[in-house]
Motif scaffolding. Structure first.
Motif, PDB file in Angstrom:
ATOM      1  N   TYR A  65       0.856  -1.156   0.028  1.00 55.29           N
ATOM      2  CA  TYR A  65       0.127   0.247   0.052  1.00 55.29           C
ATOM      3  C   TYR A  65       0.861   1.210   0.104  1.00 55.29           C
ATOM      4  CZ  TYR A  65      -3.486   3.373   1.633  1.00 55.29           C
ATOM      5  OH  TYR A  65      -3.969   4.632   1.772  1.00 55.29           O
ATOM      6  N   GLY A  97      -5.204   1.583  14.678  1.00 51.90           N
ATOM      7  CA  GLY A  97      -5.791   2.108  13.664  1.00 51.90           C
ATOM      8  C   GLY A  97      -6.859   1.313  12.900  1.00 51.90           C
ATOM      9  N   SER A  98      -7.816   1.428  12.131  1.00 50.93           N
ATOM     10  CA  SER A  98      -8.729   0.658  11.673  1.00 50.93           C
ATOM     11  C   SER A  98      -8.158  -0.280  10.587  1.00 50.93           C
ATOM     12  CB  SER A  98     -10.014   1.414  11.099  1.00 50.93           C
ATOM     13  OG  SER A  98      -9.732   2.185   9.933  1.00 50.93           O
ATOM     14  N   ASP A  99      -6.929   0.256  10.111  1.00 50.53           N
ATOM     15  CA  ASP A  99      -6.202  -0.738   9.271  1.00 50.53           C
ATOM     16  C   ASP A  99      -5.842  -2.058   9.963  1.00 50.53           C
ATOM     17  OD1 ASP A  99      -5.939   0.864   7.031  1.00 50.53           O
ATOM     18  OD2 ASP A  99      -4.097   1.978   7.825  1.00 50.53           O
ATOM     19  N   LEU A 121      -9.174  -4.023   9.895  1.00 47.23           N
ATOM     20  CA  LEU A 121      -9.539  -4.587   8.710  1.00 47.23           C
ATOM     21  C   LEU A 121      -8.646  -5.718   8.377  1.00 47.23           C
ATOM     22  CD1 LEU A 121     -10.042  -1.033   7.073  1.00 47.23           C
ATOM     23  CD2 LEU A 121     -11.630  -2.732   6.970  1.00 47.23           C
ATOM     24  N   TYR A 154     -11.152   1.802  -0.744  1.00 47.91           N
ATOM     25  CA  TYR A 154      -9.920   2.047  -0.195  1.00 47.91           C
ATOM     26  C   TYR A 154      -8.799   1.081  -0.607  1.00 47.91           C
ATOM     27  CZ  TYR A 154      -7.138   2.473   3.915  1.00 47.91           C
ATOM     28  OH  TYR A 154      -6.014   2.414   5.064  1.00 47.91           O
ATOM     29  N   TYR A 184      -7.604  -2.532   0.647  1.00 42.86           N
ATOM     30  CA  TYR A 184      -8.381  -3.974   0.654  1.00 42.86           C
ATOM     31  C   TYR A 184      -7.411  -5.117  -0.321  1.00 42.86           C
ATOM     32  CZ  TYR A 184     -12.186  -0.997   2.451  1.00 42.86           C
ATOM     33  OH  TYR A 184     -12.883  -0.381   3.117  1.00 42.86           O
ATOM     34  N   ALA A 213     -16.724   0.163   1.946  1.00 43.08           N
ATOM     35  CA  ALA A 213     -16.604   1.387   2.833  1.00 43.08           C
ATOM     36  C   ALA A 213     -17.874   2.223   2.504  1.00 43.08           C
ATOM     37  CB  ALA A 213     -15.343   2.096   2.394  1.00 43.08           C
ATOM     38  N   ALA A 221     -14.511   5.531  -0.363  1.00 45.17           N
ATOM     39  CA  ALA A 221     -13.419   6.531  -0.786  1.00 45.17           C
ATOM     40  C   ALA A 221     -12.927   5.726  -2.192  1.00 45.17           C
ATOM     41  CB  ALA A 221     -12.368   5.978   0.329  1.00 45.17           C
ATOM     42  N   ASP A 268     -16.628  -0.695   6.378  1.00 53.04           N
ATOM     43  CA  ASP A 268     -15.863   0.113   6.913  1.00 53.04           C
ATOM     44  C   ASP A 268     -16.492   1.599   7.017  1.00 53.04           C
ATOM     45  OD1 ASP A 268     -13.668   2.005   7.142  1.00 53.04           O
ATOM     46  OD2 ASP A 268     -12.520   0.915   5.476  1.00 53.04           O
ATOM     47  N   ALA A 309     -14.923   4.383   8.324  1.00 52.68           N
ATOM     48  CA  ALA A 309     -14.079   5.379   8.500  1.00 52.68           C
ATOM     49  C   ALA A 309     -14.542   6.829   8.556  1.00 52.68           C
ATOM     50  CB  ALA A 309     -12.888   5.393   7.644  1.00 52.68           C
ATOM     51  N   TYR A 310     -15.408   6.980   7.643  1.00 53.10           N
ATOM     52  CA  TYR A 310     -16.037   8.363   7.245  1.00 53.10           C
ATOM     53  C   TYR A 310     -17.459   8.653   7.625  1.00 53.10           C
ATOM     54  CZ  TYR A 310     -11.806   8.462   4.818  1.00 53.10           C
ATOM     55  OH  TYR A 310     -10.224   8.311   4.322  1.00 53.10           O
ATOM     56  N   THR A 313     -12.734   4.407  13.047  1.00 47.50           N
ATOM     57  CA  THR A 313     -11.228   4.785  13.128  1.00 47.50           C
ATOM     58  C   THR A 313     -11.409   6.021  14.215  1.00 47.50           C
ATOM     59  OG1 THR A 313      -9.345   5.502  12.220  1.00 47.50           O
ATOM     60  CG2 THR A 313     -11.404   5.981  10.971  1.00 47.50           C
ATOM     61  N   SER A 327      -9.011   8.391  13.568  1.00 44.42           N
ATOM     62  CA  SER A 327      -8.032   9.106  12.743  1.00 44.42           C
ATOM     63  C   SER A 327      -8.884  10.262  12.142  1.00 44.42           C
ATOM     64  CB  SER A 327      -7.426   7.995  11.646  1.00 44.42           C
ATOM     65  OG  SER A 327      -6.824   6.992  12.115  1.00 44.42           O
ATOM     66  N   LYS A 328     -10.085  10.192  11.975  1.00 40.80           N
ATOM     67  CA  LYS A 328     -10.828  11.390  11.160  1.00 40.80           C
ATOM     68  C   LYS A 328     -11.465  12.246  12.015  1.00 40.80           C
ATOM     69  CE  LYS A 328      -9.530   8.497   7.877  1.00 40.80           C
ATOM     70  NZ  LYS A 328      -8.339   8.450   7.028  1.00 40.80           N
ATOM     71  N   ARG A 386      -2.980   6.310  15.957  1.00 42.86           N
ATOM     72  CA  ARG A 386      -3.430   4.935  15.603  1.00 42.86           C
ATOM     73  C   ARG A 386      -4.334   4.420  16.702  1.00 42.86           C
ATOM     74  NH1 ARG A 386      -4.050   5.655  11.996  1.00 42.86           N
ATOM     75  NH2 ARG A 386      -3.493   3.446  11.217  1.00 42.86           N
TER      76      ARG A 386
HETATM   77  N1  PMP Z   1     -10.795   2.982   5.809  1.00 44.91           N
HETATM   78  C1  PMP Z   1     -10.776   3.946   4.746  1.00 44.91           C
HETATM   79  C2  PMP Z   1     -11.973   3.673   3.857  1.00 44.91           C
HETATM   80  C3  PMP Z   1      -9.888   4.876   4.849  1.00 44.91           C
HETATM   81  O1  PMP Z   1      -9.843   5.720   3.994  1.00 44.91           O
HETATM   82  C4  PMP Z   1      -8.947   4.695   5.843  1.00 44.91           C
HETATM   83  C5  PMP Z   1      -7.734   5.805   6.006  1.00 44.91           C
HETATM   84  N2  PMP Z   1      -6.814   5.794   4.970  1.00 44.91           N
HETATM   85  C6  PMP Z   1      -8.768   3.687   6.696  1.00 44.91           C
HETATM   86  C7  PMP Z   1      -9.720   2.791   6.629  1.00 44.91           C
HETATM   87  C8  PMP Z   1      -7.512   3.551   7.833  1.00 44.91           C
HETATM   88  O2  PMP Z   1      -7.700   4.362   8.525  1.00 44.91           O
HETATM   89  P1  PMP Z   1      -6.961   4.366  10.010  1.00 44.91           P
HETATM   90  O3  PMP Z   1      -5.922   3.121  10.198  1.00 44.91           O
HETATM   91  O4  PMP Z   1      -6.004   5.492  10.195  1.00 44.91           O
HETATM   92  O5  PMP Z   1      -7.874   4.181  10.971  1.00 44.91           O
END
Ligand code: PMP
Length: 354
Positions: A15, A84-86, A89, A110, A113, A150, A154, A180, A182-183, A206, A208-209, A217
């Motif tokens: 990635y 992180g949500s990474d 996932l 995203y 995946y 997602a 995204a 997912d 995230a947003y 997450t 993160s946003k 993280r």
């Molecule tokens: N899912 C989506 C759709 C994302 O855009 C992102 C951010 N890059 C993530 C998950 C992962 O974010 P993070 O690991 O910072 O939680």
């Protein structure tokens, strides 16, 4: 590749994260971070925990899980906290994917995946979007594999409704469906209330946003407790202390300050809608993004040129070189002042190319 690296990774393409410039001189609208600082409660919690760094963190993230259960209205046994949500996932791919359980996801989504699938040697299928970039939920009915979507997607910001998600859950009773989110705090509909009813649903989130904590993280999954137990087996087989002490305390404090963060999200949504209007006046074409970013193209200037020229003028946005979206840029929604700067520079660039 050295001669020592396992051959199973011979074709793995990792990635590629967005640029993280080493100086803060850019207006940074390229990786969907929050423009707002963490709350004071978070700063205090981090500083307190910093004094205890000689001790391991709680592998069960007990306090954080308790707080998340309260805020999201689920049981503690239905939550798993991750780096992180990474990481949640990746756990979902590792735990539920194998040669008989491929993963299915949109062809534009995203970019991590397919990497999670490949690194775990899991076959996968990518389903094209419709020409307007929307997902056709019917494409995921009886998908023949685990599904990951997602929502909002995204980099388009487009959403599926809860009823459409439910249709996907119902028609895939023997596969997990990962949503997912995230947003989601910027305008989507959460699927968390469906966790009680569907034992195949995993919702990932997450900090993160919407919680201004990309640098800390922290992410998590919400699912039926047996799915959480399965993913915990993988977590405790890879990295039991996956969330560090400062991040754990920061997450707990952030949830206690939930209203501050939800207010920031409302501001971001307002600024997003205002920016969309301004960009439309300049001739941009956009998706109806419900996320904290705008996905936009202009008929007179290529995506690459706009990205480069904005960068020269001190503004970073995200450009993807893949051909189906090369005309577009993904622009994170920052503060109103940052968006005013973006618009000013964009106008100047458009004048120059015309
Ligand atoms: N899912 C989506 C759709 C994302 O855009 C992102 C951010 N890059 C993530 C998950 C992962 O974010 P993070 O690991 O910072 O939680």
């Amino acid at each position: 590749m050295s001669r020592f690296m396992s051959k199973r990774f011979a074709t793995l393409e990792s990635y590629v994260p967005g640029e993280q410039p080493k100086t803060m001189q850019y207006i940074k609208l390229n990786t969907n971070e929050s423009p707002f600082a963490p709350s004071n409660g978070v700063l205090e919690a981090v500083s307190e925990q910093g004094k205890l760094l000689q001790l391991y963190s709680d592998p069960d993230a007990t306090n954080l899980v308790k707080e998340a259960a309260r805020v999201f209205g689920v049981k503690e046994s239905q939550i798993l906290m991750t780096n992180g949500s990474d990481e949640i996932l990746n756990f979902a791919f590792m735990t539920f994917g194998d040669s008989e359980h491929p993963f299915v996801f949109p062809a534009l989504t995203y970019g991590f995946y397919p990497v999670f699938a490949k690194v775990n040697s899991i076959p996968y299928k990518e389903i094209p979007l419709k020409s307007d970039f929307s997902i056709d939920p019917a494409d995921y009915h009886n998908a023949g594999g685990n599904v990951v979507i997602a929502n909002p997607n995204a980099p388009t910001g487009l959403t599926l409704s809860l009823a459409e998600i439910e249709g996907i859950l119902k028609t895939n009773p023997n596969h997990v469906v990962v949503i997912d989110e995230a947003y989601v705090d910027f305008g989507g509909e959460t699927a968390i209330p469906l966790v009680e009813q569907y034992d195949n649903l995993i919702v990932t989130r997450t900090f993160s946003k919407s919680y201004s904590m990309a640098g800390a993280r922290l992410g998590f999954g919400i699912a039926n407790e047996s799915l959480i137990a399965d993913m915990n087996t993988i977590k405790f087989s890879t990295n039991p202390y996956n969330v560090n002490r400062m991040t754990m305390a920061a997450g707990t404090a952030a949830l206690q300050d939930n209203e501050y963060y939800m207010n920031n999200c409302r501001t971001i949504v307002e600024v997003r809608e205002w920016t969309k209007e301004q960009l439309a006046r300049l001739g941009f074409v956009m998706t109806d993004s419900k996320a904290n970013f705008i996905f936009a193209k202009h008929p007179k200037v290529s995506g690459e040129t706009l990205y480069q020229q904005l960068k020269e003028r001190g503004i970073l946005v995200r450009h993807f070189s893949r051909s189906d979206i090369a005309d577009y840029n993904r622009i994170t929604v920052g503060t109103k002042e940052q968006m005013e700067a973006l618009l000013l520079q964009t106008k100047a660039i458009l004048q120059e190319v015309n």
